[in-house]
Design a protein around this motif. Structure first.
Motif, PDB file in Angstrom:
ATOM      1  N   ALA A  52       0.314  -3.083  12.879  1.00  0.00           N
ATOM      2  CA  ALA A  52      -0.191  -3.858  12.454  1.00  0.00           C
ATOM      3  C   ALA A  52       0.428  -5.443  11.776  1.00  0.00           C
ATOM      4  CB  ALA A  52      -1.240  -3.446  11.327  1.00  0.00           C
ATOM      5  N   ALA A  53       0.950  -5.619  11.171  1.00  0.00           N
ATOM      6  CA  ALA A  53       2.259  -6.149  10.630  1.00  0.00           C
ATOM      7  C   ALA A  53       3.529  -7.085  11.932  1.00  0.00           C
ATOM      8  CB  ALA A  53       3.820  -5.677   9.402  1.00  0.00           C
ATOM      9  N   ARG A  54       3.017  -6.518  12.784  1.00  0.00           N
ATOM     10  CA  ARG A  54       3.828  -6.944  14.035  1.00  0.00           C
ATOM     11  C   ARG A  54       3.111  -7.822  14.697  1.00  0.00           C
ATOM     12  NH1 ARG A  54       7.035  -2.183  15.149  1.00  0.00           N
ATOM     13  NH2 ARG A  54       5.229  -1.123  16.316  1.00  0.00           N
ATOM     14  N   ARG A  55       1.735  -7.486  14.978  1.00  0.00           N
ATOM     15  CA  ARG A  55       0.289  -7.946  15.450  1.00  0.00           C
ATOM     16  C   ARG A  55       0.150  -9.129  14.626  1.00  0.00           C
ATOM     17  NH1 ARG A  55      -3.666  -4.503  18.567  1.00  0.00           N
ATOM     18  NH2 ARG A  55      -2.286  -2.328  19.307  1.00  0.00           N
ATOM     19  N   PHE A  56      -0.151  -8.669  13.215  1.00  0.00           N
ATOM     20  CA  PHE A  56      -0.838 -10.374  12.062  1.00  0.00           C
ATOM     21  C   PHE A  56       0.691 -11.125  11.904  1.00  0.00           C
ATOM     22  CE2 PHE A  56      -1.224 -11.787   7.777  1.00  0.00           C
ATOM     23  CZ  PHE A  56      -2.421 -12.523   7.895  1.00  0.00           C
ATOM     24  N   GLU A  57       2.139 -10.533  12.345  1.00  0.00           N
ATOM     25  CA  GLU A  57       3.065 -11.925  12.397  1.00  0.00           C
ATOM     26  C   GLU A  57       2.664 -12.640  13.823  1.00  0.00           C
ATOM     27  OE1 GLU A  57       7.001  -9.995  10.111  1.00  0.00           O
ATOM     28  OE2 GLU A  57       6.415  -9.572  12.682  1.00  0.00           O
ATOM     29  N   THR A  58       2.335 -12.182  14.765  1.00  0.00           N
ATOM     30  CA  THR A  58       2.180 -12.735  15.942  1.00  0.00           C
ATOM     31  C   THR A  58       1.594 -13.676  15.865  1.00  0.00           C
ATOM     32  OG1 THR A  58       3.177 -11.278  17.282  1.00  0.00           O
ATOM     33  CG2 THR A  58       1.425 -12.500  17.926  1.00  0.00           C
ATOM     34  N   SER A  59       0.472 -13.324  15.221  1.00  0.00           N
ATOM     35  CA  SER A  59      -0.919 -14.303  14.937  1.00  0.00           C
ATOM     36  C   SER A  59      -0.810 -15.257  13.731  1.00  0.00           C
ATOM     37  CB  SER A  59      -2.464 -13.468  14.589  1.00  0.00           C
ATOM     38  OG  SER A  59      -1.898 -12.991  12.853  1.00  0.00           O
ATOM     39  N   HIS A  60       0.625 -14.816  13.026  1.00  0.00           N
ATOM     40  CA  HIS A  60       0.608 -16.002  12.098  1.00  0.00           C
ATOM     41  C   HIS A  60       1.864 -16.584  11.805  1.00  0.00           C
ATOM     42  CE1 HIS A  60      -3.083 -14.307  10.403  1.00  0.00           C
ATOM     43  NE2 HIS A  60      -3.187 -14.905   9.579  1.00  0.00           N
ATOM     44  N   LEU A 104      -3.903  -5.571 -12.543  1.00  0.00           N
ATOM     45  CA  LEU A 104      -2.860  -5.471 -11.774  1.00  0.00           C
ATOM     46  C   LEU A 104      -3.391  -5.995 -10.672  1.00  0.00           C
ATOM     47  CD1 LEU A 104       0.451  -3.155 -13.135  1.00  0.00           C
ATOM     48  CD2 LEU A 104      -0.320  -4.896 -13.065  1.00  0.00           C
ATOM     49  N   ALA A 105      -4.980  -6.230 -10.412  1.00  0.00           N
ATOM     50  CA  ALA A 105      -5.122  -5.945  -8.987  1.00  0.00           C
ATOM     51  C   ALA A 105      -5.854  -7.205  -8.636  1.00  0.00           C
ATOM     52  CB  ALA A 105      -6.352  -5.122  -8.560  1.00  0.00           C
ATOM     53  N   ALA A 106      -5.561  -8.456  -7.994  1.00  0.00           N
ATOM     54  CA  ALA A 106      -7.430  -9.513  -7.390  1.00  0.00           C
ATOM     55  C   ALA A 106      -7.804  -8.687  -6.850  1.00  0.00           C
ATOM     56  CB  ALA A 106      -6.500 -10.471  -6.782  1.00  0.00           C
ATOM     57  N   GLY A 107      -8.677  -8.437  -7.453  1.00  0.00           N
ATOM     58  CA  GLY A 107     -10.226  -7.692  -6.855  1.00  0.00           C
ATOM     59  C   GLY A 107     -10.566  -6.648  -6.936  1.00  0.00           C
ATOM     60  N   ARG A 108     -11.039  -5.879  -5.795  1.00  0.00           N
ATOM     61  CA  ARG A 108     -11.470  -4.648  -5.566  1.00  0.00           C
ATOM     62  C   ARG A 108     -11.094  -4.215  -4.636  1.00  0.00           C
ATOM     63  NH1 ARG A 108     -12.722  -1.408  -9.156  1.00  0.00           N
ATOM     64  NH2 ARG A 108     -14.327  -0.205  -8.669  1.00  0.00           N
ATOM     65  N   PRO A 109     -10.585  -2.663  -4.560  1.00  0.00           N
ATOM     66  CA  PRO A 109     -10.648  -2.174  -3.709  1.00  0.00           C
ATOM     67  C   PRO A 109     -11.652  -2.163  -2.086  1.00  0.00           C
ATOM     68  CG  PRO A 109      -9.482  -0.393  -5.130  1.00  0.00           C
ATOM     69  CD  PRO A 109     -10.512  -1.591  -5.724  1.00  0.00           C
ATOM     70  N   THR A 110     -10.442  -1.795  -1.179  1.00  0.00           N
ATOM     71  CA  THR A 110     -11.619  -1.788  -0.039  1.00  0.00           C
ATOM     72  C   THR A 110     -11.283  -1.177   1.150  1.00  0.00           C
ATOM     73  OG1 THR A 110     -11.215  -4.217   0.125  1.00  0.00           O
ATOM     74  CG2 THR A 110     -11.617  -2.972   2.510  1.00  0.00           C
ATOM     75  N   VAL A 111     -11.646   0.039   1.749  1.00  0.00           N
ATOM     76  CA  VAL A 111     -11.932   0.826   2.077  1.00  0.00           C
ATOM     77  C   VAL A 111     -11.340   0.714   4.069  1.00  0.00           C
ATOM     78  CG1 VAL A 111     -12.907   2.958   3.610  1.00  0.00           C
ATOM     79  CG2 VAL A 111     -13.016   2.428   0.725  1.00  0.00           C
ATOM     80  N   ILE A 112     -10.554   1.514   4.409  1.00  0.00           N
ATOM     81  CA  ILE A 112      -9.924   0.394   5.388  1.00  0.00           C
ATOM     82  C   ILE A 112      -9.566   1.916   6.374  1.00  0.00           C
ATOM     83  CG2 ILE A 112      -8.765  -1.051   4.171  1.00  0.00           C
ATOM     84  CD1 ILE A 112      -5.802   1.026   4.731  1.00  0.00           C
ATOM     85  N   ALA A 113      -9.424   3.355   6.186  1.00  0.00           N
ATOM     86  CA  ALA A 113      -9.502   4.078   7.102  1.00  0.00           C
ATOM     87  C   ALA A 113      -9.800   5.568   6.705  1.00  0.00           C
ATOM     88  CB  ALA A 113      -8.273   4.763   7.382  1.00  0.00           C
ATOM     89  N   TRP A 248      -8.087  -7.748   7.827  1.00  0.00           N
ATOM     90  CA  TRP A 248      -7.981  -7.559   9.384  1.00  0.00           C
ATOM     91  C   TRP A 248      -8.039  -6.008  10.094  1.00  0.00           C
ATOM     92  CZ3 TRP A 248      -4.205  -4.631  12.993  1.00  0.00           C
ATOM     93  CH2 TRP A 248      -4.197  -5.308  14.072  1.00  0.00           C
ATOM     94  N   LEU A 249      -6.800  -4.778   9.002  1.00  0.00           N
ATOM     95  CA  LEU A 249      -6.964  -3.912   8.899  1.00  0.00           C
ATOM     96  C   LEU A 249      -8.414  -2.989   8.686  1.00  0.00           C
ATOM     97  CD1 LEU A 249      -4.034  -3.041   6.887  1.00  0.00           C
ATOM     98  CD2 LEU A 249      -4.267  -2.693   9.388  1.00  0.00           C
ATOM     99  N   ALA A 250      -9.474  -3.706   7.753  1.00  0.00           N
ATOM    100  CA  ALA A 250     -10.873  -2.838   7.747  1.00  0.00           C
ATOM    101  C   ALA A 250     -11.798  -3.074   8.702  1.00  0.00           C
ATOM    102  CB  ALA A 250     -11.235  -3.324   6.597  1.00  0.00           C
ATOM    103  N   GLY A 251     -11.443  -4.599   9.453  1.00  0.00           N
ATOM    104  CA  GLY A 251     -12.479  -5.084  10.537  1.00  0.00           C
ATOM    105  C   GLY A 251     -11.651  -4.812  12.492  1.00  0.00           C
ATOM    106  N   PRO A 252     -12.898  -5.195  13.047  1.00  0.00           N
ATOM    107  CA  PRO A 252     -12.663  -4.579  13.993  1.00  0.00           C
ATOM    108  C   PRO A 252     -11.429  -4.468  15.410  1.00  0.00           C
ATOM    109  CG  PRO A 252     -14.362  -6.107  14.268  1.00  0.00           C
ATOM    110  CD  PRO A 252     -14.068  -6.978  12.977  1.00  0.00           C
ATOM    111  N   GLU A 253     -10.691  -4.826  14.735  1.00  0.00           N
ATOM    112  CA  GLU A 253      -8.802  -4.836  15.547  1.00  0.00           C
ATOM    113  C   GLU A 253      -8.437  -3.789  14.659  1.00  0.00           C
ATOM    114  OE1 GLU A 253      -7.261  -8.973  17.343  1.00  0.00           O
ATOM    115  OE2 GLU A 253      -8.520  -9.582  15.841  1.00  0.00           O
ATOM    116  N   GLY A 254      -8.070  -3.776  13.339  1.00  0.00           N
ATOM    117  CA  GLY A 254      -7.445  -3.357  12.567  1.00  0.00           C
ATOM    118  C   GLY A 254      -8.402  -1.239  12.918  1.00  0.00           C
ATOM    119  N   GLN A 255      -9.938  -1.642  13.188  1.00  0.00           N
ATOM    120  CA  GLN A 255     -10.016   0.095  13.140  1.00  0.00           C
ATOM    121  C   GLN A 255      -9.627   0.472  14.706  1.00  0.00           C
ATOM    122  OE1 GLN A 255     -12.363   1.692  10.268  1.00  0.00           O
ATOM    123  NE2 GLN A 255     -10.270   0.005   9.275  1.00  0.00           N
TER     124      GLN A 255
END
Length: 267
Positions: A52-60, A104-113, A248-255
């Motif tokens: 996922a990190a490789r793909r994210f770096e490619t798109s950024h 120590l967080a900026a927002g609420r947790p997001t379930v990814i898997a 991205w991880l929680a979205g269609p591509e990441g899933q």
């Protein structure tokens, strides 16, 4: 003439030094700007998160994603002790919630898997039954106290103990057979792969990704649901990128990527 050349060279050097930040002084190609995106992730997520990190770096372009893997509990302690990071990906919901509670967080947790458990034995061993783990002398590899897989495994043993055919004191007998406590679930898997133990309880995705172990069938009703969640950290130096990576991880591509490695949908 020499004076004129010197003046010109000096001007060129000054102009090069004045190039806008984020560009190369030789080619004008955008360079990596700012701090890297630092992600602390559960050991069981290593392979899909690296991809996922490789793909994210490619798109950024220009963004560097720096990854660190360990047990979720160890990572939470690092965050509590002030380790610089942008995003925390945990193999449970309790650790991200603890980070939130500590401010120590900026927002609420997001379930990814989601995931489940597997009992694994070395690949050259005939797969047995969960009852085997309670046999005197059977060598069980486990993770340390506080590691998420340890809590999930304890729930699995409790569930199995209620099933007809399992001996009274089954959980205690299995615990008595533990010969090694490892830092995280990947280390548990590695020891079983090497034949340094007779069995270990890991995540189903660990068994899915290894050719060096076999899985023992677990009664469906006894298995345990595992939930992975991520949270952007309050001290993030790249908060926008951290939020984008989590989304991205929680979205269609990441899933779809996580599913390739045996994880179940987070939604």
């Amino acid at each position: 003439m020499r004076t004129s050349i010197a003046v010109i060279l000096t001007a060129l050097v000054a102009a090069g030094c004045a190039l806008p930040s984020g560009t190369s002084g030789t080619s004008g190609v955008p360079a990596a700007a700012g701090a890297p995106l630092t992600v602390l992730a559960a050991a069981s997520l290593r392979i899909p998160v690296e991809e996922a990190a490789r793909r994210f770096e490619t798109s950024h372009p220009g963004l560097v994603v720096r990854l660190s893997f360990a047990s979720s509990t160890a990572l939470r302690v690092q965050i509590e002790q002030g380790a610089p990071a942008d995003l925390f990906l945990s193999a449970d919901t309790a650790s991200p919630e603890a980070v939130v509670a500590a401010g120590l967080a900026a927002g609420r947790p997001t379930v990814i898997a989601r995931n489940s458990l597997a009992i694994v034995v070395p690949a050259d061993v005939q797969a047995g039954t969960p009852q085997d783990l309670a046999t005197p002398g059977f060598k069980v590899i486990a993770a340390g106290d506080g590691v998420p897989i340890t809590a999930y495994a304890a729930r699995l043993l409790d569930n199995l103990e209620t099933i007809a055919g399992y001996p009274a004191g089954y959980r205690d007998a299995v615990i008595a057979n533990i010969v090694s406590r490892e830092d995280d679930v990947r280390a548990v898997l590695a020891k079983v792969e090497l034949g340094e133990g007779d069995a270990g309880i890991v995540y189903a995705t660990d068994a899915f990704g290894s050719r060096n172990v076999r899985s023992i069938m677990i009664p469906h009703d006894a298995n345990v649901a595992v939930t992975y969640a991520g949270v952007v950290l309050a001290g993030a130096r790249r908060p926008q990128e951290a939020a984008a990576f989590l989304a991205w991880l929680a979205g269609p591509e990441g899933q779809a990527l996580l599913a390739q490695f045996g994880f179940e949908a987070g939604a």
